[in-house]
Design a protein around this motif. Structure first.
Motif, mmCIF file in Angstrom:
data_model
loop_
_atom_site.group_PDB
_atom_site.id
_atom_site.type_symbol
_atom_site.label_atom_id
_atom_site.label_comp_id
_atom_site.label_asym_id
_atom_site.label_seq_id
_atom_site.Cartn_x
_atom_site.Cartn_y
_atom_site.Cartn_z
ATOM 1 N N THR A 186 0.851 -1.183 0.000
ATOM 2 C CA THR A 186 0.000 0.000 0.000
ATOM 3 C C THR A 186 0.893 1.242 0.000
ATOM 4 O O THR A 186 2.079 1.168 0.344
ATOM 5 C CB THR A 186 -0.926 0.053 1.231
ATOM 6 N N GLY A 187 0.315 2.368 -0.355
ATOM 7 C CA GLY A 187 1.077 3.617 -0.348
ATOM 8 C C GLY A 187 0.913 4.416 0.916
ATOM 9 O O GLY A 187 1.298 5.590 0.965
ATOM 10 N N VAL A 188 0.368 3.807 1.965
ATOM 11 C CA VAL A 188 0.097 4.514 3.216
ATOM 12 C C VAL A 188 1.412 4.951 3.866
ATOM 13 O O VAL A 188 2.378 4.183 3.928
ATOM 14 C CB VAL A 188 -0.703 3.611 4.173
ATOM 15 N N THR A 189 1.438 6.158 4.359
ATOM 16 C CA THR A 189 2.607 6.661 5.080
ATOM 17 C C THR A 189 2.596 6.130 6.503
ATOM 18 O O THR A 189 1.665 6.398 7.279
ATOM 19 C CB THR A 189 2.603 8.198 5.113
ATOM 20 N N ILE A 190 3.622 5.356 6.841
ATOM 21 C CA ILE A 190 3.784 4.817 8.196
ATOM 22 C C ILE A 190 5.225 5.090 8.602
ATOM 23 O O ILE A 190 6.158 4.474 8.087
ATOM 24 C CB ILE A 190 3.480 3.312 8.255
ATOM 25 N N THR A 191 5.411 6.037 9.504
ATOM 26 C CA THR A 191 6.756 6.502 9.837
ATOM 27 C C THR A 191 7.467 5.553 10.793
ATOM 28 O O THR A 191 6.857 4.854 11.588
ATOM 29 C CB THR A 191 6.702 7.910 10.440
ATOM 30 N N LYS A 192 8.793 5.532 10.698
ATOM 31 C CA LYS A 192 9.682 4.699 11.518
ATOM 32 C C LYS A 192 10.836 5.583 11.998
ATOM 33 O O LYS A 192 10.969 6.705 11.536
ATOM 34 C CB LYS A 192 10.196 3.516 10.677
ATOM 35 N N PRO A 193 11.674 5.067 12.918
ATOM 36 C CA PRO A 193 11.755 3.729 13.501
ATOM 37 C C PRO A 193 10.905 3.599 14.764
ATOM 38 O O PRO A 193 10.369 4.582 15.273
ATOM 39 C CB PRO A 193 13.245 3.605 13.849
ATOM 40 N N TYR A 194 10.858 2.360 15.284
ATOM 41 C CA TYR A 194 10.031 2.107 16.465
ATOM 42 C C TYR A 194 10.671 2.631 17.749
ATOM 43 O O TYR A 194 10.023 2.682 18.792
ATOM 44 C CB TYR A 194 9.722 0.611 16.582
ATOM 45 N N THR A 195 11.925 3.035 17.673
ATOM 46 C CA THR A 195 12.612 3.550 18.868
ATOM 47 C C THR A 195 12.499 5.062 19.006
ATOM 48 O O THR A 195 12.984 5.625 19.985
ATOM 49 C CB THR A 195 14.103 3.165 18.812
ATOM 50 N N THR A 231 6.901 8.554 16.056
ATOM 51 C CA THR A 231 6.695 7.834 14.800
ATOM 52 C C THR A 231 5.521 6.871 14.950
ATOM 53 O O THR A 231 5.152 6.470 16.060
ATOM 54 C CB THR A 231 7.942 7.040 14.395
ATOM 55 N N HIS A 232 4.947 6.482 13.836
ATOM 56 C CA HIS A 232 3.853 5.519 13.887
ATOM 57 C C HIS A 232 4.324 4.182 14.454
ATOM 58 O O HIS A 232 3.582 3.524 15.185
ATOM 59 C CB HIS A 232 3.279 5.309 12.484
ATOM 60 N N ALA A 233 5.551 3.782 14.098
ATOM 61 C CA ALA A 233 6.067 2.513 14.598
ATOM 62 C C ALA A 233 6.209 2.536 16.119
ATOM 63 O O ALA A 233 5.889 1.557 16.800
ATOM 64 C CB ALA A 233 7.409 2.196 13.942
ATOM 65 N N TYR A 234 6.677 3.652 16.650
ATOM 66 C CA TYR A 234 6.793 3.799 18.105
ATOM 67 C C TYR A 234 5.413 3.756 18.747
ATOM 68 O O TYR A 234 5.197 3.061 19.759
ATOM 69 C CB TYR A 234 7.485 5.117 18.421
ATOM 70 N N MET A 235 4.462 4.471 18.145
ATOM 71 C CA MET A 235 3.115 4.514 18.707
ATOM 72 C C MET A 235 2.433 3.156 18.630
ATOM 73 O O MET A 235 1.572 2.835 19.462
ATOM 74 C CB MET A 235 2.289 5.588 18.003
ATOM 75 N N LEU A 236 2.809 2.331 17.633
ATOM 76 C CA LEU A 236 2.241 0.996 17.548
ATOM 77 C C LEU A 236 2.642 0.156 18.752
ATOM 78 O O LEU A 236 1.825 -0.609 19.283
ATOM 79 C CB LEU A 236 2.679 0.316 16.249
ATOM 80 N N PHE A 237 3.887 0.265 19.194
ATOM 81 C CA PHE A 237 4.319 -0.468 20.378
ATOM 82 C C PHE A 237 3.523 -0.029 21.605
ATOM 83 O O PHE A 237 3.156 -0.849 22.451
ATOM 84 C CB PHE A 237 5.822 -0.259 20.623
ATOM 85 N N GLN A 238 3.242 1.268 21.692
ATOM 86 C CA GLN A 238 2.414 1.743 22.797
ATOM 87 C C GLN A 238 0.986 1.236 22.668
ATOM 88 O O GLN A 238 0.403 0.728 23.630
ATOM 89 C CB GLN A 238 2.406 3.276 22.800
ATOM 90 N N ALA A 239 0.420 1.387 21.481
ATOM 91 C CA ALA A 239 -0.967 0.990 21.261
ATOM 92 C C ALA A 239 -1.162 -0.506 21.470
ATOM 93 O O ALA A 239 -2.222 -0.948 21.928
ATOM 94 C CB ALA A 239 -1.396 1.381 19.848
ATOM 95 N N ALA A 240 -0.144 -1.307 21.145
ATOM 96 C CA ALA A 240 -0.230 -2.757 21.314
ATOM 97 C C ALA A 240 -0.115 -3.175 22.775
ATOM 98 O O ALA A 240 -0.286 -4.356 23.094
ATOM 99 C CB ALA A 240 0.858 -3.439 20.494
ATOM 100 N N GLY A 241 0.206 -2.234 23.662
ATOM 101 C CA GLY A 241 0.351 -2.545 25.078
ATOM 102 C C GLY A 241 1.725 -3.027 25.463
ATOM 103 O O GLY A 241 1.935 -3.510 26.580
#
Length: 397
Positions: free
Chosen positions: A167-176, A180-190
């Motif tokens: 997909t062409g969706v913008t998902i920013t990194k890194p998770y550290t 960034t979206h990757a960092y927020m995913l770790f938070q959102a995932a608990g």
């Protein structure tokens, strides 16, 4: 490597051991312990093995320690590789038999180990079952199943593009990096505390905030874990079942797993489809054997053989060399890495050294569980070189 117990590792003789930081439990050096104790670090939900018989794994134990391989002009043995690569477990299946099974760093046959992004391949297998049943059409738009995403950049993307991360969706990194979206995913995932109250509190909330598009859908592969969670939400929507129950009913129980698995869940109860799966070494091997047997085990077709064969085709034009330097001719398709256009071996890959290598051409599979202190490219390359050396040695025996 030093296997002595560090001060932070729980010790029954030392109740005053320092607490592992909640925001860093999945990071080195704590991963040497936490990858085998995820349920003690974050909320999880079980994936039932069912009440049926366990799939037997015949054994023909062979000494593979002395097998040699060369990398960057240096020769090593498999024993040296295991000792130096922060190994937790290794299991080799050749021609339907377990020929090697090694446990290190405290791992036991009954103990679960975090899959990290190998979780994506397990979810992808269950998706293939739903596709075969006509519940999901990969050519359909994501918004046909999740109309709420019309307000996001997933508008216009197909399910297949989510499966292939094109997909062409913008998902920013890194998770550290906070923000960034990757960092927020770790938070959102608990997985880490919500130290920024304005950030999304669940995985679904994170998906809803992905409103920017950086390129046309289908134009390019880019590895993004959020895509696997979109897939998980689609699978839940079409079945009306929680993802953990779906994996149990469609995959884990039918294939004859020996132990229940489990998966981490976010504050809303949604399982981490991209990284949260936990299982035993032997049950990961049963999953590999399922793909070696074209999706058929216990006398029944579990994953459609057509889905498995189609997955092996891949789309090698969209995998850019900078994405995976250890697979310069590889592809990513249906949540699996594909080694190259000729051999077309499957690879399930997870951060920290988790690997399932499945090569139908030689009826060979390897499961390597690890807890790396870093994720340098050389570790990926070395692991693949070692597995290939074992595969080649098995092929001539």
């Amino acid at each position: 490597m030093d296997e002595t117990s560090p001060d932070w590792r729980p010790d029954p003789m030392k109740p005053g051991t320092p607490i592992i930081p909640q925001a860093e439990w999945y990071l080195p050096p704590y991963n040497r312990w936490t990858f085998q104790h995820v349920s003690e670090m974050t909320p999880t939900t079980p994936i039932w093995r069912g009440s049926g018989p366990v799939l037997p794994l015949p054994e023909r134990i062979t000494d593979i320690d002395g097998i040699e391989f060369e990398l960057a002009g240096r020769r090593s043995t498999i024993r040296e590789f295991l000792d130096s690569s922060f190994t937790d477990g290794l299991l080799i299946v050749s021609r339907g038999e377990v020929i090697a099974e090694t446990y290190m760093n405290g791992l036991k046959p009954h103990r679960h180990h975090l899959a990290m992004s190998m979780s994506k391949s397990i979810v992808g297998a269950v998706c293939g079952i739903l596709v075969h049943r006509g519940l999901i059409d990969p050519r359909s738009l994501v918004t046909e199943y999740l109309p709420e995403l019309e307000t996001t950049a997933y508008r216009g993307a197909t399910v297949q593009q989510v499966l292939d991360m094109t997909t062409g969706v913008t998902i920013t990194k890194p998770y550290t990096e906070p923000g960034t979206h990757a960092y927020m995913l770790f938070q959102a995932a608990g997985w880490r505390p919500l130290d920024y109250p304005e950030h999304p509190q669940t995985t679904w909330q994170l998906i809803l905030m992905l409103t920017e598009q950086q390129r046309p859908h289908g134009a390019l592969f880019e590895y993004r874990s959020a895509e696997s969670n979109v897939l998980g939400f689609i699978m839940q929507r079409v079945t009306g079942m929680p993802l953990a129950d779906l994996i149990s009913t469609e995959l884990w129980a039918p294939m004859g797993a020996e132990h229940n698995a489990y998966v981490t869940v976010d504050p809303g109860g949604f399982p981490s489809a991209d990284a949260g799966f936990n299982a035993t070494l032997r049950d990961y091997a049963r999953f590999a054997l399922l793909y070696l047997r074209s999706g058929r085990l216990h006398g029944k077709q579990i994953v459609p053989s057509a889905w498995i064969e189609e997955t092996r085709r891949g789309n090698h034009d969209l995998l850019q060399r900078e994405d995976r330097l250890d697979l310069p001719r590889g592809a990513y398709h249906n949540q699996f890495w594909i080694e190259d256009p000729e051999r077309r071996a499957f690879i399930c890959a997870g951060h920290g050294g988790q690997r399932i290598y499945i090569d139908p051409e030689t009826d060979f599979a390897a499961v390597k569980l690890s807890s790396w202190p870093d994720a340098g490219l050389d570790r990926y390359v070395e692991t693949l070189a070692a597995i290939r050396a074992i595969r080649d040695a098995c092929a001539v025996r």
